[in-house]
Design a protein around this motif. Sequence first.
Motif, PDB file in Angstrom:
ATOM      1  N   PHE A   1      -2.022  17.766  67.897  1.00 44.86           N
ATOM      2  CA  PHE A   1      -2.375  19.273  67.866  1.00 44.86           C
ATOM      3  C   PHE A   1      -1.960  19.897  66.625  1.00 44.86           C
ATOM      4  N   LYS A   2      -2.988  20.624  66.030  1.00 46.08           N
ATOM      5  CA  LYS A   2      -2.640  21.213  64.498  1.00 46.08           C
ATOM      6  C   LYS A   2      -2.200  22.537  64.796  1.00 46.08           C
ATOM      7  N   ASP A   3      -1.107  22.719  64.204  1.00 48.39           N
ATOM      8  CA  ASP A   3      -0.411  24.018  64.154  1.00 48.39           C
ATOM      9  C   ASP A   3      -0.678  24.734  62.995  1.00 48.39           C
ATOM     10  N   ASP A   4      -1.472  25.886  62.838  1.00 44.56           N
ATOM     11  CA  ASP A   4      -1.767  26.525  61.641  1.00 44.56           C
ATOM     12  C   ASP A   4      -0.539  27.074  61.205  1.00 44.56           C
ATOM     13  N   ARG A   5       0.560  27.504  62.071  1.00 46.09           N
ATOM     14  CA  ARG A   5       1.695  28.197  61.387  1.00 46.09           C
ATOM     15  C   ARG A   5       2.423  27.662  60.326  1.00 46.09           C
ATOM     16  N   LEU A   6       2.172  26.088  60.123  1.00 44.32           N
ATOM     17  CA  LEU A   6       2.661  25.371  58.924  1.00 44.32           C
ATOM     18  C   LEU A   6       2.314  25.742  57.795  1.00 44.32           C
ATOM     19  N   LEU A   7       0.873  26.404  57.835  1.00 47.18           N
ATOM     20  CA  LEU A   7       0.262  26.639  56.568  1.00 47.18           C
ATOM     21  C   LEU A   7       0.198  28.061  56.266  1.00 47.18           C
ATOM     22  N   THR A   8       0.353  29.046  57.738  1.00 49.12           N
ATOM     23  CA  THR A   8       0.060  30.322  57.351  1.00 49.12           C
ATOM     24  C   THR A   8       1.371  31.271  57.648  1.00 49.12           C
ATOM     25  N   ASP A   9       2.547  30.812  58.014  1.00 49.31           N
ATOM     26  CA  ASP A   9       3.493  31.524  58.336  1.00 49.31           C
ATOM     27  C   ASP A   9       4.391  31.833  56.844  1.00 49.31           C
ATOM     28  N   PRO A  10       4.319  32.887  56.712  1.00 47.85           N
ATOM     29  CA  PRO A  10       5.039  33.655  55.307  1.00 47.85           C
ATOM     30  C   PRO A  10       6.102  33.069  54.824  1.00 47.85           C
ATOM     31  N   GLU A  11       7.141  33.167  55.866  1.00 48.01           N
ATOM     32  CA  GLU A  11       8.545  32.371  55.532  1.00 48.01           C
ATOM     33  C   GLU A  11       8.720  30.913  54.858  1.00 48.01           C
ATOM     34  N   LEU A  12       7.592  30.197  55.779  1.00 47.13           N
ATOM     35  CA  LEU A  12       7.680  28.879  55.527  1.00 47.13           C
ATOM     36  C   LEU A  12       6.785  28.760  54.113  1.00 47.13           C
TER      37      LEU A  12
ATOM     38  N   HIS B   1       8.112  17.360  62.578  1.00 52.21           N
ATOM     39  CA  HIS B   1       7.737  16.208  63.845  1.00 52.21           C
ATOM     40  C   HIS B   1       7.865  16.800  64.980  1.00 52.21           C
ATOM     41  N   TYR B   2       6.733  17.086  65.897  1.00 53.31           N
ATOM     42  CA  TYR B   2       7.169  17.795  67.055  1.00 53.31           C
ATOM     43  C   TYR B   2       8.049  17.060  68.205  1.00 53.31           C
ATOM     44  N   GLU B   3       8.234  15.668  67.871  1.00 50.80           N
ATOM     45  CA  GLU B   3       9.424  15.202  68.718  1.00 50.80           C
ATOM     46  C   GLU B   3      10.692  15.377  68.181  1.00 50.80           C
ATOM     47  N   CYS B   4      11.135  15.847  66.829  1.00 50.34           N
ATOM     48  CA  CYS B   4      12.138  16.273  66.495  1.00 50.34           C
ATOM     49  C   CYS B   4      12.710  17.626  66.600  1.00 50.34           C
ATOM     50  N   PHE B   5      11.770  18.608  66.523  1.00 53.85           N
ATOM     51  CA  PHE B   5      12.161  20.075  66.633  1.00 53.85           C
ATOM     52  C   PHE B   5      11.565  20.560  68.048  1.00 53.85           C
ATOM     53  N   PRO B   6      12.284  21.257  68.869  1.00 54.21           N
ATOM     54  CA  PRO B   6      11.968  21.608  70.154  1.00 54.21           C
ATOM     55  C   PRO B   6      11.010  22.919  70.045  1.00 54.21           C
ATOM     56  N   THR B   7      11.174  23.660  69.073  1.00 53.94           N
ATOM     57  CA  THR B   7      10.250  24.883  68.690  1.00 53.94           C
ATOM     58  C   THR B   7       9.880  25.000  67.273  1.00 53.94           C
ATOM     59  N   PHE B   8       8.974  25.642  67.010  1.00 50.14           N
ATOM     60  CA  PHE B   8       8.741  26.077  65.601  1.00 50.14           C
ATOM     61  C   PHE B   8       9.726  26.687  64.748  1.00 50.14           C
ATOM     62  N   GLU B   9      10.437  27.642  65.524  1.00 49.51           N
ATOM     63  CA  GLU B   9      11.667  28.340  64.935  1.00 49.51           C
ATOM     64  C   GLU B   9      12.807  27.373  64.713  1.00 49.51           C
ATOM     65  N   ALA B  10      12.938  26.240  65.488  1.00 48.35           N
ATOM     66  CA  ALA B  10      13.870  25.430  65.166  1.00 48.35           C
ATOM     67  C   ALA B  10      13.496  24.891  63.882  1.00 48.35           C
ATOM     68  N   TYR B  11      12.515  24.480  63.563  1.00 44.63           N
ATOM     69  CA  TYR B  11      12.147  23.649  62.415  1.00 44.63           C
ATOM     70  C   TYR B  11      12.277  24.659  61.074  1.00 44.63           C
TER      71      TYR B  11
END
Length: 59
Positions: free
Chosen positions: A4-15, A33-43
């Motif tokens: 699954f491609k998560d566009d938030r990795l490229l577009t989230d302003p804070e990131l 890595h999806y298996e390491c972080f339960p949510t995007f916010e945790a990353y």
Amino acid sequence: MYIFKDDRLLTDPELVEMRKQFEELGESCPSYHYECFPTFEAYKVYCREELAKLTESKK
């Protein structure tokens, strides 16, 4: 296997800003890595903590 491609990795302003700060310190942003972080916010929390550690160690 479908990845699954998560566009938030490229577009989230804070990131995006954190990624720039990592580059300025001569480091790379931790990989998501999806298996390491339960949510995007945790990353993002993990990235903030790592960036704070690097910033402190470079002083």
